[in-house]
Design a protein around this motif. Structure first.
Motif, PDB file in Angstrom:
ATOM      1  N   LYS A  78     -62.782 -73.402  35.448  1.00 53.66           N
ATOM      2  CA  LYS A  78     -63.472 -72.804  36.588  1.00 53.66           C
ATOM      3  C   LYS A  78     -64.161 -73.907  37.367  1.00 53.66           C
ATOM      4  CE  LYS A  78     -67.526 -70.586  36.543  1.00 53.66           C
ATOM      5  NZ  LYS A  78     -68.567 -69.544  36.283  1.00 53.66           N
ATOM      6  N   THR A  80     -68.475 -74.272  25.911  1.00 57.45           N
ATOM      7  CA  THR A  80     -68.105 -74.510  27.310  1.00 57.45           C
ATOM      8  C   THR A  80     -68.563 -75.897  27.748  1.00 57.45           C
ATOM      9  OG1 THR A  80     -68.185 -72.174  27.917  1.00 57.45           O
ATOM     10  CG2 THR A  80     -68.438 -73.781  29.700  1.00 57.45           C
ATOM     11  N   ARG A 111     -60.687 -70.246  39.753  1.00 60.10           N
ATOM     12  CA  ARG A 111     -60.395 -70.198  38.321  1.00 60.10           C
ATOM     13  C   ARG A 111     -58.909 -70.420  38.062  1.00 60.10           C
ATOM     14  NH1 ARG A 111     -64.285 -67.254  34.987  1.00 60.10           N
ATOM     15  NH2 ARG A 111     -66.039 -66.590  36.284  1.00 60.10           N
ATOM     16  N   GLU A 169     -65.924 -70.282  44.291  1.00 60.26           N
ATOM     17  CA  GLU A 169     -65.451 -70.420  42.914  1.00 60.26           C
ATOM     18  C   GLU A 169     -63.934 -70.311  42.859  1.00 60.26           C
ATOM     19  OE1 GLU A 169     -67.680 -68.083  39.899  1.00 60.26           O
ATOM     20  OE2 GLU A 169     -65.705 -67.273  39.404  1.00 60.26           O
ATOM     21  N   THR A 225     -63.955 -73.451  29.493  1.00 60.30           N
ATOM     22  CA  THR A 225     -64.452 -72.507  28.494  1.00 60.30           C
ATOM     23  C   THR A 225     -63.585 -72.576  27.236  1.00 60.30           C
ATOM     24  OG1 THR A 225     -63.093 -70.744  29.428  1.00 60.30           O
ATOM     25  CG2 THR A 225     -65.334 -70.934  30.258  1.00 60.30           C
ATOM     26  N   THR A 262     -70.211 -82.359  36.272  1.00 61.96           N
ATOM     27  CA  THR A 262     -70.838 -82.303  37.580  1.00 61.96           C
ATOM     28  C   THR A 262     -70.253 -83.348  38.522  1.00 61.96           C
ATOM     29  OG1 THR A 262     -72.889 -81.611  36.522  1.00 61.96           O
ATOM     30  CG2 THR A 262     -73.053 -82.400  38.783  1.00 61.96           C
ATOM     31  N   THR A 269     -69.312 -78.438  30.812  1.00 66.29           N
ATOM     32  CA  THR A 269     -69.654 -78.393  32.235  1.00 66.29           C
ATOM     33  C   THR A 269     -69.811 -79.813  32.753  1.00 66.29           C
ATOM     34  OG1 THR A 269     -70.763 -76.256  32.034  1.00 66.29           O
ATOM     35  CG2 THR A 269     -71.283 -77.600  33.967  1.00 66.29           C
ATOM     36  N   HIS A 275     -65.982 -76.310  34.845  1.00 67.39           N
ATOM     37  CA  HIS A 275     -66.225 -75.722  33.539  1.00 67.39           C
ATOM     38  C   HIS A 275     -64.914 -75.571  32.773  1.00 67.39           C
ATOM     39  CE1 HIS A 275     -70.231 -74.381  34.962  1.00 67.39           C
ATOM     40  NE2 HIS A 275     -69.605 -74.098  36.093  1.00 67.39           N
ATOM     41  N   SER A 324     -63.519 -74.600  24.758  1.00 64.10           N
ATOM     42  CA  SER A 324     -62.940 -75.944  24.746  1.00 64.10           C
ATOM     43  C   SER A 324     -62.205 -76.253  23.443  1.00 64.10           C
ATOM     44  CB  SER A 324     -64.024 -76.989  25.003  1.00 64.10           C
ATOM     45  OG  SER A 324     -64.997 -76.907  23.989  1.00 64.10           O
ATOM     46  N   LEU A 370     -69.285 -77.971  40.232  1.00 68.61           N
ATOM     47  CA  LEU A 370     -69.317 -77.926  38.778  1.00 68.61           C
ATOM     48  C   LEU A 370     -67.932 -77.549  38.264  1.00 68.61           C
ATOM     49  CD1 LEU A 370     -72.693 -76.047  38.141  1.00 68.61           C
ATOM     50  CD2 LEU A 370     -72.272 -78.513  38.152  1.00 68.61           C
TER      51      LEU A 370
END
Lengths: 112, 114
Positions: free
Chosen positions: A63, A18, A58, A56, A78, A22, A20, A76, A80, A74
């Motif tokens: 996400k 995953t 998705r 949140e 998943t 910022t 992440t 994300h 990848s 953030l």
């Protein structure tokens, strides 16, 4: 002044993990925040939008979270894949108008 | 469906020359934007337009002129090009004026001013 900050260092991860990314904002409270993907030699492409009253959002393997207390979002990815390698840009509305304030982007490399 | 196109894709010019970058969108979006993207600065707004004949300055408008006589076209003119205007220029559009509208970008024009 209003400011958007993203990790300037490139992010290298292994396929399947995953990622992440910022995005931090300072000196104001945006009503929404958007994430875009930019491939070399191309224009940015919209991925996701999250509003200040949403925690949140998705979309498939993507996400996004929005923490108004931390003034942070953030992003994300998943599971990848190498095809996810690109630069990811964060953008927030500038006050009440239609203009966006952009971060510098974070480069993501997913290694097979 | 072409979407949003920019021309030329690449341009080399000399200091002091006038250059016009073209932007055309086929969606009839109300809003159009011109950005420049430079290393260390990210995307910076030059000008934007809410509708035909309505334009407004962005963050870095000096040295640039825009017009919008038709909804689908939004040309950007560098009246007297300078080396500091070497950059990648992106045109974008969005459908409505509401907060949270997605922007759709063109492929960009790479401009080198010698």
């Amino acid at each position: 002044s209003q400011k958007i900050e993203q990790n300037s260092e490139a992010l290298n991860i292994q396929e399947g993990k995953t990622a992440t990314l910022t995005c931090n904002y300072t000196n104001y409270s945006p009503a929404y925040l958007q994430w875009y993907r930019q491939d070399p030699g191309r224009g940015p492409v919209f991925l996701l939008l999250i509003r200040e009253n949403e925690k949140e959002k998705r979309k498939e393997r993507l996400k996004v979270t929005f923490d108004t207390t931390l003034k942070q979002s953030l992003f994300h990815i998943t599971a990848s894949q190498p095809a996810d390698s690109a630069t990811y840009l964060c953008a927030c509305n500038a006050g009440n108008n239609r203009k966006l304030i952009w971060g510098l982007g974070t480069s993501l490399a997913v290694n097979p | 469906d072409a979407g949003i196109t920019q021309s030329p894709r690449y341009k080399i010019t000399e200091t002091g020359r006038q250059v016009t970058l073209m932007c055309h969108q086929t969606w009839s979006h109300s809003y159009m934007f011109w950005y420049r993207q430079d290393l260390g600065h990210g995307l910076r707004l030059i000008y934007y337009s809410a509708a035909a004949d309505i334009t407004d300055k962005g963050e870095v408008p000096d040295g640039y002129v825009v017009s919008r006589s038709k909804t689908e076209n939004f040309p950007l003119t560098l009246e007297s090009a300078t080396r500091s205007q070497t950059s990648v220029y992106f045109c974008a559009s969005s459908e409505l004026a509401g907060v949270g509208e997605t922007q759709y970008f063109g492929p960009g024009t790479r401009l080198l001013v010698l």
